[in-house]
Structure formats: C-alpha cells, structure tokens
Design a protein around this motif. Sequence first.
Motif, PDB file in Angstrom:
ATOM      1  N   ASP A 112       0.649  -1.137  -0.029  1.00  0.00           N
ATOM      2  CA  ASP A 112       0.067  -0.027   0.006  1.00  0.00           C
ATOM      3  C   ASP A 112       0.940   1.305   0.169  1.00  0.00           C
ATOM      4  O   ASP A 112       1.787   1.427   0.874  1.00  0.00           O
ATOM      5  CB  ASP A 112      -0.971   0.111   1.255  1.00  0.00           C
ATOM      6  CG  ASP A 112      -1.872   0.954   1.142  1.00  0.00           C
ATOM      7  OD1 ASP A 112      -1.857   2.083   0.459  1.00  0.00           O
ATOM      8  OD2 ASP A 112      -2.971   1.027   2.046  1.00  0.00           O
ATOM      9  N   SER A 118       7.710   6.341   9.140  1.00  0.00           N
ATOM     10  CA  SER A 118       6.482   6.151   8.517  1.00  0.00           C
ATOM     11  C   SER A 118       5.669   4.820   8.600  1.00  0.00           C
ATOM     12  O   SER A 118       6.236   3.863   8.375  1.00  0.00           O
ATOM     13  CB  SER A 118       6.077   6.889   7.352  1.00  0.00           C
ATOM     14  OG  SER A 118       6.650   6.314   6.141  1.00  0.00           O
ATOM     15  N   ARG A 119       4.612   4.489   8.143  1.00  0.00           N
ATOM     16  CA  ARG A 119       4.116   3.308   8.008  1.00  0.00           C
ATOM     17  C   ARG A 119       4.612   2.596   6.686  1.00  0.00           C
ATOM     18  O   ARG A 119       5.099   1.450   6.739  1.00  0.00           O
ATOM     19  CB  ARG A 119       2.390   3.335   7.828  1.00  0.00           C
ATOM     20  CG  ARG A 119       1.633   3.843   9.015  1.00  0.00           C
ATOM     21  CD  ARG A 119       0.245   3.722   8.710  1.00  0.00           C
ATOM     22  NE  ARG A 119      -0.431   4.319  10.078  1.00  0.00           N
ATOM     23  CZ  ARG A 119      -1.690   4.433  10.077  1.00  0.00           C
ATOM     24  NH1 ARG A 119      -2.359   4.493   9.055  1.00  0.00           N
ATOM     25  NH2 ARG A 119      -2.282   4.741  11.142  1.00  0.00           N
ATOM     26  N   LEU A 120       4.684   3.514   5.638  1.00  0.00           N
ATOM     27  CA  LEU A 120       5.425   3.001   4.348  1.00  0.00           C
ATOM     28  C   LEU A 120       7.045   2.552   4.922  1.00  0.00           C
ATOM     29  O   LEU A 120       7.279   1.698   4.256  1.00  0.00           O
ATOM     30  CB  LEU A 120       5.315   4.091   3.367  1.00  0.00           C
ATOM     31  CG  LEU A 120       6.184   3.625   1.924  1.00  0.00           C
ATOM     32  CD1 LEU A 120       5.074   2.275   1.549  1.00  0.00           C
ATOM     33  CD2 LEU A 120       5.879   4.563   0.924  1.00  0.00           C
ATOM     34  N   ALA A 144       6.958  -1.049   6.406  1.00  0.00           N
ATOM     35  CA  ALA A 144       6.463  -1.891   5.277  1.00  0.00           C
ATOM     36  C   ALA A 144       7.796  -2.197   4.172  1.00  0.00           C
ATOM     37  O   ALA A 144       7.911  -3.199   4.156  1.00  0.00           O
ATOM     38  CB  ALA A 144       5.226  -1.555   4.403  1.00  0.00           C
ATOM     39  N   SER A 148      -5.510   2.629  11.786  1.00  0.00           N
ATOM     40  CA  SER A 148      -5.608   1.158  10.980  1.00  0.00           C
ATOM     41  C   SER A 148      -6.456   0.506  11.324  1.00  0.00           C
ATOM     42  O   SER A 148      -7.024   0.283  12.244  1.00  0.00           O
ATOM     43  CB  SER A 148      -4.164   0.751  11.525  1.00  0.00           C
ATOM     44  OG  SER A 148      -4.085  -0.809  10.812  1.00  0.00           O
ATOM     45  N   SER A 185      -0.675  -3.512   4.267  1.00  0.00           N
ATOM     46  CA  SER A 185      -1.488  -2.410   4.193  1.00  0.00           C
ATOM     47  C   SER A 185      -1.853  -1.702   5.618  1.00  0.00           C
ATOM     48  O   SER A 185      -2.091  -2.740   6.577  1.00  0.00           O
ATOM     49  CB  SER A 185      -2.903  -2.403   3.452  1.00  0.00           C
ATOM     50  OG  SER A 185      -3.511  -1.571   3.458  1.00  0.00           O
ATOM     51  N   ASP A 186      -2.440  -0.757   5.689  1.00  0.00           N
ATOM     52  CA  ASP A 186      -3.004  -0.229   6.974  1.00  0.00           C
ATOM     53  C   ASP A 186      -4.360  -0.425   7.173  1.00  0.00           C
ATOM     54  O   ASP A 186      -5.177  -0.165   8.230  1.00  0.00           O
ATOM     55  CB  ASP A 186      -2.694   1.375   7.275  1.00  0.00           C
ATOM     56  CG  ASP A 186      -3.069   2.144   6.232  1.00  0.00           C
ATOM     57  OD1 ASP A 186      -3.930   1.717   5.538  1.00  0.00           O
ATOM     58  OD2 ASP A 186      -2.921   3.244   6.343  1.00  0.00           O
ATOM     59  N   THR A 202      -7.490   4.417  -1.877  1.00  0.00           N
ATOM     60  CA  THR A 202      -7.223   3.034  -1.837  1.00  0.00           C
ATOM     61  C   THR A 202      -8.226   2.335  -2.238  1.00  0.00           C
ATOM     62  O   THR A 202      -9.499   2.424  -1.676  1.00  0.00           O
ATOM     63  CB  THR A 202      -6.836   2.644  -0.430  1.00  0.00           C
ATOM     64  OG1 THR A 202      -5.715   3.496   0.135  1.00  0.00           O
ATOM     65  CG2 THR A 202      -6.044   1.341  -0.352  1.00  0.00           C
ATOM     66  N   ALA A 239       4.515   7.656  -0.368  1.00  0.00           N
ATOM     67  CA  ALA A 239       2.967   7.386  -0.033  1.00  0.00           C
ATOM     68  C   ALA A 239       2.322   8.808  -0.885  1.00  0.00           C
ATOM     69  O   ALA A 239       2.266   9.667  -0.380  1.00  0.00           O
ATOM     70  CB  ALA A 239       2.670   7.352   1.388  1.00  0.00           C
ATOM     71  N   MET A 256      -0.365   5.927   4.323  1.00  0.00           N
ATOM     72  CA  MET A 256       0.809   5.199   4.655  1.00  0.00           C
ATOM     73  C   MET A 256       2.081   6.040   4.902  1.00  0.00           C
ATOM     74  O   MET A 256       3.193   5.499   5.211  1.00  0.00           O
ATOM     75  CB  MET A 256       1.150   4.180   3.702  1.00  0.00           C
ATOM     76  CG  MET A 256       0.173   3.212   3.318  1.00  0.00           C
ATOM     77  SD  MET A 256       0.361   1.918   4.785  1.00  0.00           S
ATOM     78  CE  MET A 256       1.851   0.960   4.289  1.00  0.00           C
TER      79      MET A 256
END
Length: 784
Positions: A81, A135-137, A140, A713, A219-220, A194, A189, A86
């Motif tokens: 994602d 970050s979330r990205l 990941a 999330s 993904s979140d 999405t 991101a 993200m």
Amino acid sequence: MNLITLGRPVPVYLFALVVIVILALTIYLYRKAKGVNPRLRVGLMLMRITALVLIVFSLLEPSASETRTITRKKHLPVLLDISKSMSLQDQRKRPADIVEAATALGLVESKTNQDINQTSLQLDNKQRASISSASRLDLAASLITKSAKPVFDGLAQNVDVNYYTFGNTVNMIGSSDQDTMKSLSSLKATETGTSIADSLEAVANARGGAPLAGIVLISDGIDTSSRRTEAIVNDLGTRGIPVYTIPVGISDPDDVSIRSLIMQDVAFTGDTVPIRVQVRSKGYERRDVDIVLKYNGEELSRKNIVLKGGVQYEDLSFDVKSHKKGAAEIELELEPFTDESTADNNHIKRSLRVVNEKINVLCIEGYARWEFRYLRAILKRDPRIDATFIATRSKEGLAQLTSDYINRFPESPDEAFKYDLVILGDVDAAFFTDAEMARLEELIRERGGSLLVLCGRRNTPSSYAGTVIENMLPVRFDPDAEWREVDNTVHPVLTADGRSSLVMTLENSREKNDFVWSRVSPMYSVPPFLSIKQGATVLATLSDSEDEAYPLISWQRYGTGKCMVMGTDNLWRLRYKTADKYHWRVWSQSIQFLTLSRLMGEHKRIRLETDRVSYPVGAQVRVYASVFDESYDPVTQASYEVYVKPIDDASDDQPLRVTLRANPGNPGQYEGYFSPAKVTRYRLEPSPEDESDANSIEFQVAEINTEVAHPESQLDRLKNIAALSGGKNLSMMQINELSALIDAEPETVTIEGPVSIWDHWLVMILLIGLIGVEWIIRRKRDLA
C-alpha cells in the motif's frame, strides 16, 4: 495425437477434385515419356503425386490435437500500500507496538515467544527516535527489503515472487532482484485513495490466469473505495487463492481532527452565520487548542477550546459583511500539535453563497389554516424576506389597512415580475382571471420566478385542472377524487434525492433527520396525486409501504423557474416541543432553494446552476442549464455546452468544456456532470456567444481526504479479508510464519491443444526428398 483439423478448411469435394487433377495430369505427362522402364515410370509418378498432394495438404495447414502434462511454478504477488495514509508516523506507546516497529526496521530480531516488555526496554534513545520518525510505508518497505527479505528470498526459490504497489491503481515493481529492492526502498506514499478490492482482483487475474500460491497484502487497511471487498475475497477463496494480510500502523493513534462542519449554504449580507464543528481527539485530553475561522483566506476569529477526548461539538459564528454577491470560502483550522499522526485532517473548507438583496415573496391564501398562520409569522419576521400577502376570502379593506396585503395578483408586469417566489395555498382557481394566471405563468417560465403550491382540501390542486398551473405542477392528480385518508401513524419518508437536498435536511445526522420528519403526523389525508411527471424529483414519500411512490413533496423545473408541491399542510407539527426550530428551517430552506437561482442568475434567459455549493475532490458536480431563445421559447437542441474554469488558477489553460444533454421530459432543460480534479474554487460559465444572456456561478471543491481523515489502522478489515479468503492475518513480528503457510509446490496441469503438422521438420525432409530424388532420376535418364 488424435483428431486432425485444418487451419484453412476447404470442402471435401474441392480437395478430391484437386487430387484427381494431380493424378490425371501426372499420369498423362509420364505416359508421354518413351523408353522408360514401366516400374521406373510408376515409381516416378508416385513420387510426383505424393509430393504434389503433400504440398496441397500443407497449404491447408493441418494440425492434430495433443494432450500434454506440464509442471509450472506458482506466483506470489506481494501488494504494498502506497496511499497517503501510509505516510502517517504513528506515535507508538505500547511495548508491543514499539517492538513490532523495531522488528520491521531490523533493530531487533523476530523471535518466537520473546519477552515484549524486556525487548522494548532494551531499545536505546537512537532506536526509539528511528521508530518515532518512521512512517507506515517506511516500516513496510523495510520489512520487505531488510528484516523479512530472507523469508521472501526463501519463497522465491520455489515460487515466482513479484512486488506490486497499489492505491487507486496497481503497478508492478519487479521480482526479487536488487533493482526492485532499491525501488521499494525509495517509494513515497502519494496515492490519493485506496481500493483494496480492485487491487486484489487485478493481481489475481494478471499473468493470464497463472496459478497463484496466494497474495500477500501489506497495508493499514484504510479503504476509500465504495466497492465492498467481501465478494472479491470470497471469490479468491473459492479459487483457492488465500490472502495473507500484514497490518501496518496502529488502530488508535494520537490525533486531533475536524470530522464535520455544519453550516448553511447560503447567507445574505448582514446575516450572522452559525457554525457547528465536530472535533475528535485522542491522546490530547485536557489540552487546549485554537480553532481559527477564515473568510476568503482572512482570519475572522479564533476560539480556544479544551479537548475532552472522543467527539465534542463546538459552536462558532461570523457576520457576513461582504456586499459582493457570489461564493465565499469558509475555512476552519485546528492548530496542530507537533507530535500528531497527521495535520492534514485539522482543517476543513466549505463554500458559502452570498446574496446581497432581499427575497420578494407573494403568499396567496384562502383560509387561515394552522400552516398559513405559522408561515405568515415566519415570513414577516425574517429580515431577508420582503413578504406580501393576498387573503382571497377577506374583504378588500384589508389591503387598505396594511401595506403587507394587496387585493389581487398585480396587473402591472413590473409589479408582478418583481416577486422571486409565489406561495399558492388553498385558493380556488376561479379567483384568478385568465390574464392574472397567464402573468403568473410568465413569471415562472420566462422570468425565473418560482411557485410553491401548499395543497388544501377545498381547492388545491383539484380546481386547477385544465389550467396552466396544472402544467406547472410536478405531479399528476385526479381532480374529481376526494383526498385519501391515511392512518395516523403515516409520516413523511425521505427519498435518496430528499436526503441530499437542502430542503429536507433538518439535522446533520441521518437518524436524527428521519426522526424529526417522522413527527409530521398525523396528516389525516393526502391529495389524490396519481404519479410524478417525467423529469420531476420526489423529495419525500409516505411511510406506508403501499405508498412508496407517492410524491408527497416534489419539484420540477418549469421554464427558467421551479415549481414545488407540498402534499400536506401539517408541517407545523414540526413545532412540537421545539417551537419553530425545524418548522422555520424547512420553510427557510425551501425558499432558499427555490429563489437562489433567480437571485444569483440576474433573470437571464440562459441560467446555469449546480446542485450544491461545496463538493469533495472527485465527486460529480451536477450541472443544470435552462436555455431559452430570445422569445423565451425553450431551445430544443440535443445538447448544450458550458465551461468550467478554476478561479484561483493563474495558468493560461483553456476552460474545460462540459456537454449537457437535453432532458427529454423538460424542453429547454439540460443536465450533465463534471468531475473536479483539484481543490479550488470553480466558475461555471456559458459559451462566449451566450455570455451576455447567461449568468455564471461559482462553487467550491474542498479536499475531504478520507485517507487521512480517519488515520486509525483498520485491523478488523484486514483480519476479515484473510479469514474470508482462507488466508491468515500476520503481524510484522509473525512474518516468519509465511514460509510454512505458502503452498510452494509447483502445479501440474494437463493441457490439450492443437499441434501443427504442416510445418513439422519430417514433412519438410519428406517433401525435399521426394522432389530431389525425382529430379535426380529425371536428369540421369535425360527426361524432360
């Protein structure tokens, strides 16, 4: 090989004819050869015949069906994602959340049954800073390229692992090579939305239906698409394609956001506009923050509030001081904290249409019904309205006693056409002369006025059968039928159009709004409406299941104006325990809706409108045009073109052309849609040749980014996807389990398909051999 088929089939008789010709011609030619041994002659003839038949047969491209068994590797798509959510940096406080992020970043090893609290305490300040800034990205990407790379590399020995990014669309990055890892490490991101369902479907159907070992979804779980994932995921499960979900992000991040803004769409110069703001906060309880109110970019006021945690409502207001007619931009902003997950959801924009002139309303009533009594009070005390009344059953002296009343519909066109709205109550059609009724119709059709019909049991609408008023109404009715009695529990129910209409919105919440309308009962009886006219819009029906299509409240365009019908005079029941809060609101909003286009359109013969004032990015703007010629007769061409241009855009780009299609049930009326691509104010304009005869109108497109509006999330969504598909939801600390879950065994399949014969190497050798041997013998015997 089994059945032989021809790529260029020919009729059997034609093939037989060709073979016969070859036989006859060969025999004839070789019979002429003298002095040749008969055995040799026969042999040469057979070689010549065989070669020619073989050539003809090859030209028909014969093939044979063949059954083959093949073994092929499975594919494993890894979906990452890269939508805007993200980019959020979660402030992790729980030990489990901290260790999970540390595992993804490769700061600690992923161990089974590790002591979470102990591992969290062993992290130093530098490592904790890395976790806070990631970050979330980032987590990941690091999971794929670093901490879990051995897992994916191990899987790649038996399955084809391919990496994809997704948001609104899906893009393939590559396989498990160095260039792909480098690309994954540098991802941003940037996707504005999405669609998990579309993304899963896209990779499942890629590669021509090649076998899949599963799909890994990182993904979140935030999904901005309107498409539901259940059907797609169930289909994947049926096809034996499990989805292994790996959540990124936390489900309860610290954040402050503006969730909604409740504000009227239209205001008059001098109005005080109330605003109610819904604020949501988590992690900042008992801290104070400023709400800043801006009008066209200029700060008007600010209010300091104390955050309570959860949802709270704050009330503000401002005075409309602008004397300029048009659209104004209203912006509310919560000053962000430095450690918030995101500040993108701390502000919200809306557009307000400013009107700088009073609304002229003429109210014609025959009986002092309760609805009329309350309506008269509303009209007289509203400073935005200049109301005039006609009491058809009163003596003429009433008009002499007060300037609020006149005796009849004005004879003078200037007087008659000054009214923006005529409210027609329970009045006998015989009250009007033919000339008065024609003038009323001209006001609506040609001058952009509007008519609101408030039905009554005595005369309206039954007495208007066969008049121009009947043509103006959005409903068909039976003039000879009695009003139909309804049960005391029957009440208005909003249609889909009613729910999105300014007129019917009395509360922001759908549930509360429905409850308010349910209080309009008992109604006792309703007019004998038969059906809605083509092109008209129904805003409310009856709660009685047998009357789902009953047009209780409806409207339609008539010429350059509008006509609305209210099939009940019991709206005053909205006053129960709330005084005039809702009763005033429904009448005020109805008057606004019916008169705004005339007030903003300057009485032009070509009038442009939009269905709303503010829109989110990507939403469809519904555009209307009422187009009349110089004689105010409706234009009946198939389409009409308008232009949309951003107001604040400094570029020299040409305006976007939008084609509106004719409404077949309403001559002169055109409708179409425009999908705005960016956040700004827009102006809707006519074509250059119609500029002097048409209005222009402004509307606002505000960024309502659902990607970051709710940064939590969506763990439950990801768990549901895994369960429905037969996969499993794995945390970033459980990524090592993926190797045991993936079925990496190659797939053995049986394929039945055609194999060409005509271009086989044996056929070529045989053909060359026959022709070569015959030629050598002929040369050796010196034959022609």
